[in-house]
Design an enzyme around this catalytic site. Structure first.
Site, PDB file in Angstrom:
ATOM      1  N   ASP A 198      30.326  42.493  49.275  1.00  0.00           N
ATOM      2  CA  ASP A 198      30.265  42.778  47.884  1.00  0.00           C
ATOM      3  C   ASP A 198      31.585  42.958  47.329  1.00  0.00           C
ATOM      4  OD1 ASP A 198      28.525  43.387  45.604  1.00  0.00           O
ATOM      5  OD2 ASP A 198      29.388  45.486  45.938  1.00  0.00           O
ATOM      6  N   GLU A 256      32.047  37.932  47.879  1.00  0.00           N
ATOM      7  CA  GLU A 256      32.042  37.763  46.332  1.00  0.00           C
ATOM      8  C   GLU A 256      33.226  37.756  45.845  1.00  0.00           C
ATOM      9  OE1 GLU A 256      29.522  39.739  42.728  1.00  0.00           O
ATOM     10  OE2 GLU A 256      30.595  40.944  44.319  1.00  0.00           O
TER      11      GLU A 256
END
Ligand code: ISL
Length: 510
Positions: A198, A256
């Site tokens: 993330d 990401e």
């Protein structure tokens, strides 16, 4: 093909209305039928759930809400038995404010080693009442929250690029890096095949945390010169992570990464950094042939020099569903069918967000009292947040909750979803789900899907490219049928007669 499971919304096994790993386990047969190679499971670690699990209070345990760690062990075994790999979502940029480290930081006070794991600063102004810099949080409001010190007075501020419940970790602190390496090994040793990381573009902060010169006009919008993200220190962090990953040669990392510049994107996937990074260009592109072509070219270009695999994404749990982006109704459905075939024809890894294979649209009329996403609360109720793309999946039956749960689903499900349930679509050869199955299988078995691609001359409003292996992919984005070139037609996203490919559709030929 990677399949993104948003566990809260996928399938619920215990009737509490929230999806869980038991529910996912029950549906592994469905995912095998769909042709999934690997799962990406959104965060299921221990969390107070202020941001759907992206606020982690123990990164080395599974939250009881999702079934605890035994439930994950079962998924790993059973997914492997079915030939599917398992990748987990890790959140290295921040912790929950309920993480023991953050609680210890609050208790220990300014200047303590406990605070050094996060970004604590004194405020500006005479009473320190002004945040240390002008950064806004991605979810709205300032990226700083002031704490009450152990002596009961307002004191320092801490940085949170997202919600206040998600304090950012200081990645220059060696305890932070060591702990994350322990987390990687913990899951890899349990049999996990890799990770989605993330906010992989946000862990490194610029020295001195300087003010932003230009404030963003919209939430969730990022310029490449935004000091909150894409700082050079990110690469050193990813090199360290890669060293651990390389101890597990089968394992894969997918970051990401939001950055527009191709060169800067490519830097994240150099051979000693991430294996892959999400390229979000297609997910941000409307159904416009010139823009689709530019998105494809840029995405290929970004990784060409470094030899990493391209990645393709039409949507995820943060983004409006593609059917809605393409115009809802029959045209939106037809375009989403055309686009998944285009995506699957491209070289590289395709990521499918759960429910896309059913052609689910965004649910934009959820009642206000049902909304749960923090971006909704913090935006002063001007933006509706991301709940609309997170509504639970319809599995079977005539009425909500469509077999998703035996209780009340955590978000209400539209009654008209009976028509798009898995049960309904499995029975119909012309359904979105059947198209996904056929297209995924075709791509897996046919040698024509090998090698790079070359653009092929096509009429205005159309796109065509040929893979080295011989596949020809033609997309018709005009509003009239076009005549297909010579070749055997392998699959089309809409029925054709007399070699005429209808508007808003794609054909594969060999
Ligand atoms: O920086 C951005 C580019 O505009 C943001 O889109 C940002 O990268 C994105 O919102 C990060 O999302 C991820 O981390 C969040 C979580 O809420 C999302 O669900 C997750 O995908 C915080 O952990």
């Amino acid at each position: 093909m990677f399949y993104q499971v948003y566990p809260r919304s996928f399938a619920d096994s215990d009737g509490d209305g929230v999806g869980d790993l038991g529910g996912l386990r029950d549906k592994l047969g469905y995912l095998e039928l769909l042709g999934v190679d690997a799962l990406w499971i959104c965060p299921v670690m221990r969390s107070p759930m202020a941001d759907g699990g992206y606020d982690v209070s123990d990164p080395r345990d599974i939250d009881p809400l999702f079934g605890g760690i035994a439930a994950l062990d079962e998924i790993i075994v059973e997914a492997h038995d079915r030939g599917m790999r398992v990748t987990m979502d890790l959140v290295p940029n921040h912790t929950s404010d309920q993480h023991p480290w953050f609680r210890a930081a609050l208790a220990a006070g300014p200047g303590s080693p406990e605070r050094a794991r996060y970004h604590f600063r004194d405020g500006r102004g005479p009473d320190g009442a002004v945040p240390p810099n002008n950064w806004p949080s991605i979810f709205g409001g300032p990226a700083w929250t002031r704490v009450i010190e152990p002596d009961g007075r307002p004191g320092q501020w801490y940085l949170h690029l997202f919600a206040a419940e998600q304090p950012d970790l200081n990645w220059e602190n060696t305890e932070v890096t060591a702990d994350f390496e322990q987390t990687l090994r913990f899951w890899l040793d349990r049999g996990v095949d890799g990770f989605r990381l993330d906010v992989a573009h946000g862990m490194a902060k610029p020295p001195g945390l300087p003010d932003m010169e230009r404030l963003p006009t919209r939430m969730l919008h990022l310029d490449d010169d935004d000091p909150r993200f894409n700082n050079p220190g990110a690469h050193e962090i990813h090199r360290r992570i890669r060293k651990v990953m390389d101890e597990y040669p089968h394992a894969v990392s997918i970051g990401e990464v939001w950055v527009n510049d191709n060169v800067r994107f490519g830097e994240y996937v150099r051979p000693d950094e991430l294996h892959m990074a999400f390229n979000f260009r297609l997910a941000q592109t409307p159904f416009d042939p010139d823009r689709i072509r530019a998105a494809v070219e840029n995405s290929l270009h970004a990784v060409a020099g470094v030899g990493a695999s391209p990645t393709w994404t039409l949507s995820n749990h943060d983004i409006e569903r593609e059917v809605t982006r393409y115009g809802d109704g029959p045209a939106g459905q037809a375009r989403a069918r055309a686009m998944i075939m285009l995506e699957l024809a491209l070289p590289g890894a395709v990521f499918v967000y759960n429910g896309a294979e059913l052609g689910l649209s965004n649910v934009d009329d959820l009642p206000e009292e049902a909304l749960q996403d923090p971006t909704w609360e913090r935006s002063g109720h001007t933006e509706r947040g991301r709940d609309g793309c997170r509504v639970p999946l319809p599995w079977e039956g005539e009425r909500p909750p469509f077999g998703f749960t035996t209780g009340a689903p955590w978000l209400p499900m539209p009654p008209q979803w009976a028509a798009v349930s898995v049960e309904t679509q499995l029975e119909r050869l012309d359904s979105m789900l059947s198209l996904y199955r056929m297209a995924i299988e075709t791509r897996a078995v046919r040698p024509e899907f090998a090698g790079g691609l070359e653009w092929y001359g096509s009429p205005p409003g159309c796109l065509a490219f040929r893979r080295e292996g011989g596949l020809l992919c033609v997309l018709n984005a005009t509003d009239a049928p076009i005549l297909l070139p010579a070749g055997d037609i392998v699959l089309t996203s809409a029925p054709i007669t007399a070699r005429k490919l209808p508007a808003n559709s794609t054909a594969w030929l060999v």
